[in-house]
Design a protein around this motif. Sequence first.
Motif, PDB file in Angstrom:
ATOM      1  N   GLN A 184     -18.489 -28.364  35.332  1.00  0.00           N
ATOM      2  CA  GLN A 184     -17.794 -27.080  35.264  1.00  0.00           C
ATOM      3  C   GLN A 184     -16.746 -27.097  34.158  1.00  0.00           C
ATOM      4  O   GLN A 184     -16.601 -26.126  33.416  1.00  0.00           O
ATOM      5  N   ASN A 225     -18.461 -26.830  30.814  1.00  0.00           N
ATOM      6  CA  ASN A 225     -18.932 -25.457  30.590  1.00  0.00           C
ATOM      7  C   ASN A 225     -17.791 -24.535  30.203  1.00  0.00           C
ATOM      8  O   ASN A 225     -17.923 -23.693  29.318  1.00  0.00           O
ATOM      9  N   GLN A 226     -16.644 -24.676  30.872  1.00  0.00           N
ATOM     10  CA  GLN A 226     -15.493 -23.841  30.554  1.00  0.00           C
ATOM     11  C   GLN A 226     -14.982 -24.138  29.147  1.00  0.00           C
ATOM     12  O   GLN A 226     -14.623 -23.226  28.410  1.00  0.00           O
ATOM     13  N   GLN A 227     -14.964 -25.412  28.776  1.00  0.00           N
ATOM     14  CA  GLN A 227     -14.497 -25.767  27.437  1.00  0.00           C
ATOM     15  C   GLN A 227     -15.449 -25.255  26.369  1.00  0.00           C
ATOM     16  O   GLN A 227     -15.016 -24.796  25.320  1.00  0.00           O
ATOM     17  N   SER A 228     -16.743 -25.323  26.643  1.00  0.00           N
ATOM     18  CA  SER A 228     -17.703 -24.840  25.649  1.00  0.00           C
ATOM     19  C   SER A 228     -17.645 -23.315  25.533  1.00  0.00           C
ATOM     20  O   SER A 228     -17.882 -22.761  24.466  1.00  0.00           O
ATOM     21  N   GLN A 229     -17.315 -22.631  26.609  1.00  0.00           N
ATOM     22  CA  GLN A 229     -17.178 -21.174  26.559  1.00  0.00           C
ATOM     23  C   GLN A 229     -15.893 -20.777  25.841  1.00  0.00           C
ATOM     24  O   GLN A 229     -15.853 -19.778  25.148  1.00  0.00           O
ATOM     25  N   GLN A 230     -14.848 -21.571  25.989  1.00  0.00           N
ATOM     26  CA  GLN A 230     -13.586 -21.266  25.327  1.00  0.00           C
ATOM     27  C   GLN A 230     -13.638 -21.591  23.847  1.00  0.00           C
ATOM     28  O   GLN A 230     -12.990 -20.942  23.048  1.00  0.00           O
ATOM     29  N   ASN A 231     -14.388 -22.592  23.471  1.00  0.00           N
ATOM     30  CA  ASN A 231     -14.479 -23.029  22.084  1.00  0.00           C
ATOM     31  C   ASN A 231     -15.921 -22.922  21.592  1.00  0.00           C
ATOM     32  O   ASN A 231     -16.554 -23.932  21.317  1.00  0.00           O
ATOM     33  N   PRO A 232     -16.452 -21.704  21.471  1.00  0.00           N
ATOM     34  CA  PRO A 232     -17.844 -21.584  20.995  1.00  0.00           C
ATOM     35  C   PRO A 232     -17.935 -22.001  19.538  1.00  0.00           C
ATOM     36  O   PRO A 232     -17.091 -21.668  18.718  1.00  0.00           O
TER      37      PRO A 232
END
Length: 126
Positions: A114, A117-124
């Motif tokens: 999780q 996933n949150q980090q990848s969504q914040q830093n696309p």
Amino acid sequence: MAKYLAQIVVMGVQVVGRAFARALQQEYAASQAAARARGRSGQQSAAASSITGMSLQEAQQILNVSTLSPEEIQKSYEHLFKVNEKSVGGSFYLQSKVVRAKERLDEELNIQKQEQNQQSQQNPET
């Protein structure tokens, strides 16, 4: 003579009291810094520990794993589960501890996924 002895005792108590107060302040500051460093994942991990009744370290010790790799966890789980089967003279208590340890480690892996996933969504990546 008694007066000097009383003064020595009072001074000793004051010194120990001050040292104890300083140590307590340092420990409190260190625990607050560690809590901030853990951030949100630490809160989720603590919640998982309280729900399962087992800490991450305890679960790793039970399954004898040092890293959180799903393959290593599954391999150790299967071995310990078979060894502790009641039909082969194992202990149901130990078998249940093994199951709970695997559940706790699986929960920790989910928390880490999780976070990723949150980090990848914040830093696309562009």
